[in-house]
Design a protein around this motif. Structure first.
Motif, mmCIF file in Angstrom:
data_model
loop_
_atom_site.group_PDB
_atom_site.id
_atom_site.type_symbol
_atom_site.label_atom_id
_atom_site.label_comp_id
_atom_site.label_asym_id
_atom_site.label_seq_id
_atom_site.Cartn_x
_atom_site.Cartn_y
_atom_site.Cartn_z
ATOM 1 N N ASP A 143 0.837 -1.202 0.000
ATOM 2 C CA ASP A 143 0.000 0.000 0.000
ATOM 3 C C ASP A 143 0.872 1.252 0.000
ATOM 4 O OD1 ASP A 143 -1.556 2.282 1.441
ATOM 5 O OD2 ASP A 143 -3.110 0.801 0.970
ATOM 6 N N PRO A 144 0.667 2.181 -0.952
ATOM 7 C CA PRO A 144 1.520 3.381 -1.024
ATOM 8 C C PRO A 144 1.503 4.207 0.253
ATOM 9 C CG PRO A 144 0.219 3.135 -3.022
ATOM 10 C CD PRO A 144 -0.303 2.128 -2.048
ATOM 11 N N GLU A 145 0.392 4.202 0.992
ATOM 12 C CA GLU A 145 0.291 4.986 2.219
ATOM 13 C C GLU A 145 0.826 4.238 3.432
ATOM 14 O OE1 GLU A 145 -3.660 6.349 2.815
ATOM 15 O OE2 GLU A 145 -3.808 7.339 0.855
ATOM 16 N N LEU A 146 0.587 2.933 3.500
ATOM 17 C CA LEU A 146 0.926 2.168 4.704
ATOM 18 C C LEU A 146 2.301 1.538 4.669
ATOM 19 C CD1 LEU A 146 -2.454 0.338 5.447
ATOM 20 C CD2 LEU A 146 -1.598 2.481 6.419
ATOM 21 N N ARG A 147 2.927 1.465 3.509
ATOM 22 C CA ARG A 147 4.193 0.737 3.409
ATOM 23 C C ARG A 147 5.338 1.403 4.170
ATOM 24 N NH1 ARG A 147 6.411 0.473 -2.592
ATOM 25 N NH2 ARG A 147 7.949 -0.741 -1.416
ATOM 26 N N LEU B 215 4.479 -15.352 4.745
ATOM 27 C CA LEU B 215 4.050 -13.993 4.415
ATOM 28 C C LEU B 215 4.599 -13.555 3.066
ATOM 29 C CD1 LEU B 215 4.515 -12.570 7.994
ATOM 30 C CD2 LEU B 215 2.351 -12.557 6.738
ATOM 31 N N ARG B 216 5.816 -13.980 2.754
ATOM 32 C CA ARG B 216 6.413 -13.654 1.468
ATOM 33 C C ARG B 216 5.731 -14.409 0.337
ATOM 34 N NH1 ARG B 216 7.537 -12.333 -2.710
ATOM 35 N NH2 ARG B 216 9.535 -11.774 -3.667
ATOM 36 N N ARG C 187 1.105 -9.874 -0.933
ATOM 37 C CA ARG C 187 1.961 -8.959 -0.182
ATOM 38 C C ARG C 187 1.105 -8.076 0.725
ATOM 39 N NH1 ARG C 187 7.372 -7.198 -0.850
ATOM 40 N NH2 ARG C 187 7.496 -8.653 -2.597
ATOM 41 N N PRO C 188 1.412 -8.002 2.016
ATOM 42 C CA PRO C 188 0.586 -7.205 2.933
ATOM 43 C C PRO C 188 0.704 -5.709 2.662
ATOM 44 C CG PRO C 188 2.539 -8.037 4.037
ATOM 45 C CD PRO C 188 2.509 -8.686 2.703
ATOM 46 N N ALA C 189 -0.255 -4.954 3.189
ATOM 47 C CA ALA C 189 -0.286 -3.503 2.944
ATOM 48 C C ALA C 189 0.884 -2.802 3.622
ATOM 49 C CB ALA C 189 -1.613 -2.928 3.431
ATOM 50 N N ARG C 190 1.095 -3.105 4.903
ATOM 51 C CA ARG C 190 2.222 -2.522 5.632
ATOM 52 C C ARG C 190 3.485 -3.343 5.383
ATOM 53 N NH1 ARG C 190 -1.495 -1.057 9.709
ATOM 54 N NH2 ARG C 190 -1.323 1.166 10.177
ATOM 55 N N SER C 191 4.614 -2.730 5.643
ATOM 56 C CA SER C 191 5.869 -3.469 5.630
ATOM 57 C C SER C 191 5.991 -4.293 6.913
ATOM 58 C CB SER C 191 7.059 -2.513 5.513
ATOM 59 O OG SER C 191 7.019 -1.819 4.286
ATOM 60 N N ALA D 184 -2.606 -9.737 10.054
ATOM 61 C CA ALA D 184 -3.724 -8.919 10.524
ATOM 62 C C ALA D 184 -3.271 -7.506 10.855
ATOM 63 C CB ALA D 184 -4.372 -9.577 11.747
ATOM 64 N N LEU D 185 -2.111 -7.383 11.487
ATOM 65 C CA LEU D 185 -1.584 -6.062 11.823
ATOM 66 C C LEU D 185 -1.170 -5.294 10.574
ATOM 67 C CD1 LEU D 185 0.614 -7.115 14.858
ATOM 68 C CD2 LEU D 185 -1.444 -5.697 14.979
ATOM 69 N N ALA D 186 -0.576 -6.002 9.623
ATOM 70 C CA ALA D 186 -0.083 -5.352 8.412
ATOM 71 C C ALA D 186 -1.219 -4.915 7.496
ATOM 72 C CB ALA D 186 0.857 -6.287 7.659
ATOM 73 N N GLU D 187 -2.379 -5.557 7.593
ATOM 74 C CA GLU D 187 -3.517 -5.182 6.761
ATOM 75 C C GLU D 187 -4.432 -4.168 7.438
ATOM 76 O OE1 GLU D 187 -3.827 -5.878 3.768
ATOM 77 O OE2 GLU D 187 -2.522 -7.606 3.424
ATOM 78 N N ARG D 188 -4.241 -3.973 8.719
ATOM 79 C CA ARG D 188 -5.099 -3.077 9.493
ATOM 80 C C ARG D 188 -4.736 -1.628 9.211
ATOM 81 N NH1 ARG D 188 -7.843 -3.526 14.490
ATOM 82 N NH2 ARG D 188 -7.924 -1.542 15.615
ATOM 83 N N ARG D 189 -5.711 -0.807 8.841
ATOM 84 C CA ARG D 189 -5.424 0.586 8.511
ATOM 85 C C ARG D 189 -5.256 1.442 9.771
ATOM 86 N NH1 ARG D 189 -5.471 1.045 3.186
ATOM 87 N NH2 ARG D 189 -4.914 3.251 3.415
ATOM 88 N N GLU D 190 -5.985 1.120 10.829
ATOM 89 C CA GLU D 190 -5.889 1.910 12.053
ATOM 90 C C GLU D 190 -4.748 1.395 12.930
ATOM 91 O OE1 GLU D 190 -8.545 0.026 11.358
ATOM 92 O OE2 GLU D 190 -9.939 1.459 10.442
#
Length: 419
Positions: free
Chosen positions: A109-113, A161-162, A166-170, A304-310
């Motif tokens: 995700d461009p914002e969360l990565r 995970l790899r 690919r998850p939103a966050r790094s 779950a943490l990497a996909e969570r926006r909040e």
């Protein structure tokens, strides 16, 4: 090769040495968690004491596994983050330098990565047991459960995970040096993070996760963020590990370095056992299916943490900082079981020949009083013991099968305890 590397002039080396002796061979592909445990806990690595040649071989192995997954290097020197071991604050640490091993799975995700979840485990152990052993100094302490098991679970979670979407966050994966000497590697990483610490949303620590064996796994840190009560059970729903929750965020492992910086943490832990910090902590005693289940839970929570926006709502100051016992002072000889109890300290056992053993205490007893002090938890026990001197005669109060008992013992000296 393995025999030659375990000779006095071979791989083990002395504390602080950075011997260039060739490391045992390993496959280029990341294998099963047990293959990782067997490599890290082989006698050839000499117990992986911080800064030793054996620990450097372990670090090379971990870096090679990260590379085989195509993870980005997260250290200043490729996957390695070099750091000094000795300092005035850590007088037991050897001279020379150790290395954290750091890898990054970049988010999609461009914002969360630019934010991250840290998943870590320490990979050092006690070498020949001259410092920190509860058993026989001079024997190789392989540390299969402590903490080859944690590293194996981290690598297995990284692979899963790899291999998926690919998850939103790094996600930053770290194998820490110097945990046994006082959280040296994790403290260094917290001051020199691969991604800024203010962008670290949570840390998952795996330390001693290899002895599940159908029993319960303790999850520390559940009180550090209210969202854990939803995230952890959901992540475990398809795995079914029996979980015991403990709120404390401070404890004697690497998650403390993150929680001290107001980052929510979890510490997965399958409890102490008779081989803890002894030369008998070997690979054949690891529960392979259980270790695989812990790795899956780690993968699920991290995703779950990497996909969570909040971000999680951190709750600071849950649990007191534990002080590691030194080599001096009063000694009782109890081995705590970290399963939470309503009041007191549950015992996993007592050391043979100790004052506690002489007083008749045994596994399953709950210590509730030491001299004039109430022992409500492990911190209270530490404080009570520190208030006495070797040679003091005291009355212990403990529960056995719900009934209160007393025993009069004379405290020993930690410096003279059996090796």
């Amino acid at each position: 090769m393995f025999a030659s590397l375990t000779s006095p002039d071979g791989l083990q080396g002395q504390a602080g040495e950075q011997d260039e002796t060739a490391c045992p061979e390993y496959g280029a592909r990341l294998g099963t968690p047990m293959e990782t445990v067997r490599y890290l806990a082989d006698d050839a690595l000499g117990g992986r004491f911080s800064g030793s040649a054996g620990e450097r071989c372990a670090g090379e192995y971990i870096a090679a596994m990260f590379a085989s997954l195509g993870l980005d290097p997260g250290g200043e020197d490729g996957y390695f983050q070099e750091l000094p071991l000795a300092s005035a604050a850590q007088p037991h640490a050897p001279p020379g330098r150790g290395r954290n091993v750091v890898a990054i799975l970049r988010g999609s995700d461009p914002e969360l990565r630019e934010s991250t979840v840290v998943v870590g485990a320490h990979y050092d152990h006690l070498g020949l047991g001259e410092f920190g052993s509860t058993g026989e100094a001079g024997e190789i302490h392989n540390g299969a459960d402590d903490n080859a098991s944690g590293v194996a679970a981290v690598l297995a979670a990284a692979r899963a995970l790899r291999g998926g979407a690919r998850p939103a966050r790094s996600i930053v994966f770290v194998a820490f040096t110097g945990e046994e000497l006082g959280l040296i590697g994790s403290a260094w990483y917290a001051n020199h993070p691969a991604i800024p610490l203010e962008e670290t949303v949570a840390m998952i620590n795996l330390d001693m996760v290899g002895r599940l064996e159908g029993g319960e796994m303790i999850v520390y840190g559940m009180g550090t963020a209210p969202e854990w009560e939803e995230i952890v059970p959901a992540a475990n729903s398809d795995i079914g590990i029996p979980l015991v929750w403990e709120e404390a965020g401070f404890g004697p492992s690497d998650h403390t370095s993150f929680y001290a910086n107001d980052i929510p943490v979890l510490h997965f832990f399958t409890n102490v056992h008779a081989d803890y910090h002894r030369h008998t902590d070997d690979a054949e005693k690891i529960d392979a299916p259980g270790l695989g289940r812990v790795a899956r839970l780690t993968e699920n929570v991290a995703r779950a943490l990497a996909e969570r926006r909040e971000r999680l709502a951190v709750i600071p100051g849950v649990g007191e900082r534990e002080q590691r016992g030194g080599g001096y002072g009063a000694w009782l000889g109890t081995v705590p079981d970290f399963t939470p109890v309503d009041f007191g300290v549950l015992l996993a056992g007592v050391t043979e020949g100790s004052p506690a053993a002489g007083g008749g205490l045994a596994r399953g007893d709950v210590l509730i009083g030491l001299g004039d002090y109430e022992v409500g938890d492990l911190q209270a026990f530490t404080d009570a013991l520190a208030a006495h001197r070797p040679g003091d005669e005291i009355v212990l109060r403990y529960l056995r099968d719900g009934e209160e008992h007393e025993a009069t013992v004379r405290l020993g000296d930690r410096a003279d305890r059996p090796r």
